[in-house]
Design an enzyme around this catalytic site. Sequence first.
Site, PDB file in Angstrom:
ATOM      1  N   HIS A 355       0.801  -1.236   0.000  1.00  0.00           N
ATOM      2  CA  HIS A 355       0.000   0.000   0.000  1.00  0.00           C
ATOM      3  C   HIS A 355       0.824   1.271   0.000  1.00  0.00           C
ATOM      4  O   HIS A 355       0.260   2.356   0.172  1.00  0.00           O
ATOM      5  CB  HIS A 355      -0.923   0.036   1.220  1.00  0.00           C
ATOM      6  CG  HIS A 355      -1.969  -1.027   1.225  1.00  0.00           C
ATOM      7  ND1 HIS A 355      -3.233  -0.838   0.702  1.00  0.00           N
ATOM      8  CD2 HIS A 355      -1.933  -2.296   1.671  1.00  0.00           C
ATOM      9  CE1 HIS A 355      -3.924  -1.952   0.851  1.00  0.00           C
ATOM     10  NE2 HIS A 355      -3.159  -2.858   1.428  1.00  0.00           N
ATOM     11  N   LYS A 542      -7.651  14.046   4.616  1.00  0.00           N
ATOM     12  CA  LYS A 542      -6.802  12.864   4.567  1.00  0.00           C
ATOM     13  C   LYS A 542      -5.768  13.011   5.669  1.00  0.00           C
ATOM     14  O   LYS A 542      -5.654  14.071   6.276  1.00  0.00           O
ATOM     15  CB  LYS A 542      -6.120  12.731   3.199  1.00  0.00           C
ATOM     16  CG  LYS A 542      -5.435  14.043   2.754  1.00  0.00           C
ATOM     17  CD  LYS A 542      -4.812  13.953   1.377  1.00  0.00           C
ATOM     18  CE  LYS A 542      -5.790  14.025   0.228  1.00  0.00           C
ATOM     19  NZ  LYS A 542      -6.025  12.766  -0.469  1.00  0.00           N
ATOM     20  N   ARG A 543      -5.015  11.950   5.950  1.00  0.00           N
ATOM     21  CA  ARG A 543      -3.967  12.090   6.944  1.00  0.00           C
ATOM     22  C   ARG A 543      -2.993  13.200   6.532  1.00  0.00           C
ATOM     23  O   ARG A 543      -2.787  13.443   5.331  1.00  0.00           O
ATOM     24  CB  ARG A 543      -3.209  10.762   7.110  1.00  0.00           C
ATOM     25  CG  ARG A 543      -3.966   9.749   7.935  1.00  0.00           C
ATOM     26  CD  ARG A 543      -4.222  10.262   9.351  1.00  0.00           C
ATOM     27  NE  ARG A 543      -3.014  10.283  10.131  1.00  0.00           N
ATOM     28  CZ  ARG A 543      -2.698   9.403  11.057  1.00  0.00           C
ATOM     29  NH1 ARG A 543      -3.528   8.417  11.357  1.00  0.00           N
ATOM     30  NH2 ARG A 543      -1.564   9.484  11.723  1.00  0.00           N
ATOM     31  N   LYS A 548       1.409  14.350   0.662  1.00  0.00           N
ATOM     32  CA  LYS A 548       0.033  14.649   0.245  1.00  0.00           C
ATOM     33  C   LYS A 548      -0.158  16.138  -0.050  1.00  0.00           C
ATOM     34  O   LYS A 548      -1.152  16.554  -0.607  1.00  0.00           O
ATOM     35  CB  LYS A 548      -0.951  14.172   1.311  1.00  0.00           C
ATOM     36  CG  LYS A 548      -0.961  12.642   1.500  1.00  0.00           C
ATOM     37  CD  LYS A 548      -1.910  12.241   2.620  1.00  0.00           C
ATOM     38  CE  LYS A 548      -1.810  10.754   2.983  1.00  0.00           C
ATOM     39  NZ  LYS A 548      -2.530   9.882   2.019  1.00  0.00           N
ATOM     40  N   THR A 650      -8.319   6.688  -1.751  1.00  0.00           N
ATOM     41  CA  THR A 650      -9.689   6.174  -1.810  1.00  0.00           C
ATOM     42  C   THR A 650     -10.667   7.301  -1.489  1.00  0.00           C
ATOM     43  O   THR A 650     -11.825   7.251  -1.891  1.00  0.00           O
ATOM     44  CB  THR A 650      -9.894   5.006  -0.814  1.00  0.00           C
ATOM     45  OG1 THR A 650      -9.268   5.348   0.427  1.00  0.00           O
ATOM     46  CG2 THR A 650      -9.287   3.734  -1.352  1.00  0.00           C
ATOM     47  N   LYS A 654     -14.473   8.585  -3.121  1.00  0.00           N
ATOM     48  CA  LYS A 654     -15.670   8.972  -2.354  1.00  0.00           C
ATOM     49  C   LYS A 654     -16.198  10.326  -2.832  1.00  0.00           C
ATOM     50  O   LYS A 654     -17.405  10.519  -3.000  1.00  0.00           O
ATOM     51  CB  LYS A 654     -15.353   9.011  -0.851  1.00  0.00           C
ATOM     52  CG  LYS A 654     -15.097   7.624  -0.283  1.00  0.00           C
ATOM     53  CD  LYS A 654     -14.360   7.624   1.048  1.00  0.00           C
ATOM     54  CE  LYS A 654     -13.748   6.246   1.274  1.00  0.00           C
ATOM     55  NZ  LYS A 654     -12.690   6.210   2.299  1.00  0.00           N
TER      56      LYS A 654
END
Length: 808
Positions: A355, A542-543, A548, A650, A654
Amino acid sequence: MTAFTTNQLEEALTSKLMVNFGKTAEEASDAEMLRACALVLRDAMALRGVETRKETKRGEKRMVHYLSLEFLMGRSLQKNAYNLGILPQLKEALGHLGFQAGDLFELEPDAGLGNGGLGRLAACYLDSMSTLEIPAAGYSICYDLGIFKQKIVEGQQVELPDNWKGIGSAWLLPKPEEAQQVHFGGTLREFWDNGHLHIVQEGATTVLAVPCDMEIAGYDTRHTNVLRLWDAKSLKPVDMSLYSKGEYFKATEDEAMAEVIAKVLYPDDNHVEGKSLRLKQQYFFVSATIQSIAEKHLAAYGTLTNFHEKNVIQINDTHPALVIPELMRILIDDAGMSWDQAWDITTHSVAYTNHTVLAEALEKWPQDLFQRILPRIWQITAEIARRWQEKCENFFHDPEKVRDTAVVWDGVVRMANLCIAGGMSVNGVSALHSRILKTDVFKNASEMEPEKFTNVTNGIDHRRWLAEINPRLDGLICDLTGGAYLMQPQALRKLDAFAGDRDVLLRLARIKQENKKDFAAYVKKQQGAVLDPESIFDVQVKRLHEYKRQLLNVLHIIALYQRLQDDPNAIVRPHTFLFGAKAAPGYAVAKRIIHLINSLADQIDHDPVCKGKLKVVFLENYRVSLAEHLMPASEVSQQISTAGKEASGTGNMKFMMNGALTVGTLDGANVEMHDVLGDENMFLFGLHTDEVAALRREGYVPQRLYNRDPVIHRVLDALKTGFRDGVSYDDLYGRLLFGDRCPADEYLLLADFAAYCDAEKRMAAAYEDPVKWNEMSLHNIARSGVFAADRAVAEYAERIWHVPYRRS
Ligand code: 26W
């Protein structure tokens, strides 16, 4: 086929309340009623679970065992009622009994037994495995404390313990009679008996693993699987001789030692700590799980020689990698098999999903720690490593490649290489990610065993993430195309045909508007912040991680803010930027970025120029249940990681499914979103993976951009100066321009900055054409079916697990 009528539910709830709390419905509190609901539904599911297991046994079916240190389940009441097909009945029954279903649902704590993407993926897959009628079970640890609760105090993250089990435990069914023993430490004694070498672990510390089962009901089926969460208990009773001597603490020492294993979820995401307790957690749940699977298999078939025909073990990243030596141990030490036979069975049972490609997230254990805590598992792992290395040497004849593929090297055990050596399948979670695994991260291993490597692009539970949380949109879809999409997500495609229908687009716009109002009310109630539903809801949740690039989003907002300073009319459409993110408690830079977001939000709130134009809100304690309120109300989805770094994402799926448009890089599953949407239905920007690599090769110097680009210059200077709270962010400034025990601007924010601003500009312009916007939004929903977990799980079933599944 419904489990209950409204009347039956009312009766069941009333009697549950009486039996459990000695109360009538009038006397019961919301919390008591919530518990009663959970118990009534749990009973119904337990019954179905028994039937399902009986049928699996009778049909001698192959079973899937999904091992994961994380399952981010969120809430269960509404979801279970939905899957059992009794949501309307439950709401009605509660109403009759004087309760507000919505209030009750909101009272349930999230089961936050996970950090982020990997944990939520596991939860979505459980739903699909049940719905597709695959005999399956999930396995993890029954943590006392899930992911911490985040409070924002003076702009900064504060972590509070997440005591979810108060009400949350109503879903758990403890099965003490199925407990297993797990041994740590001690020394090995070898002896020959009957021509066999026996190995016993002496002086070990034994911890009792007690299963607590959570039933997972499928949708539109009686098939019910189970999530087995192992709780840790001491085997030894409290030492009363010590106790009577007054040594109270010492008397309970063993107990405390054992129970600390299941105390708390490690809050690290994409960063390994190498703590011995973490290794103990891993072995604890792996050993208990494999023992329990082997025991049931033996009871059914009387032998373990056909273990691989009847079981497949999917491991969620390397965290459960110890299944490989543990299964070997059971087959060799307990079942008396030869190494070769045991290896054949193991390598036909275990499949590994990767992952992440971040180097700091790849698990490596110091050999001495490994050996001390798990002496027998170490022996087996060392032998696996020796044989694997021999194979690599014979294949490569290249010391460099042998080093790269080794399982044990330089006193370090490399868990990913162990999984490649001992697994039958290695998969990434998006097309791009799987390609990077083959051509980069695991290049050498994949040359040796190319047939093992494959891709299964992630998916999400579309019944939860669309139908359940966005009933207005579900209503529109059902009106236009019927309810087939619930079992056939690809049927969402039919929505494409309505792109030219003004009435449909208008309805879609109204739905979003209503959802935005609901969300604004929710945020007001939760944290007092006021959102303007007329503004664009532009969201990054998100984290928090540098790759990111939440900081890139912030830099753009600062630029907008500065433009507004120069020209108060620079923004026509009010714009609300929403952030939600937990930072790992030890990740200082991530915490600084959270502080920065809050400082900026405060500055903007206090600047009259921004009023009605610009707003930033940090959503406290981002979690599954908050995401469920947020997704239906979102209009812009920020998926802006440095190309090559986000394995899949993911959250992106959504948002898409709920009609938000993506501003994103060509990374992870964004690539496949782009494949179905085209340039015209999303806002792509930024460097591609090959360009990222080229730029790094050339030597990336962010200072040049700072010196050349006046916008970048001014934005970065603002970091240094800080905002009205007087906090300077010169550390972040320095990190971008000079680095700090890391390369300057490691994630290429400045390289992508101009392109990002341009993408946001294109997005804002598109927003001004509502017909066009809603058309795009409709296409996003229509083409999101491929990102359903049902599709992903069907692929696993077909290509990796080789098990049949329900087709509809
Ligand atoms: C040992 C510390 C640790 C903890 C968690 C290392 C790594 C992890 C996970 C692998 C991190 C994670 O959640 N990865 C995410 O997995 C999602 C599901 O496949 C992907 O969609 C995300 O892109 C990926 O970041």
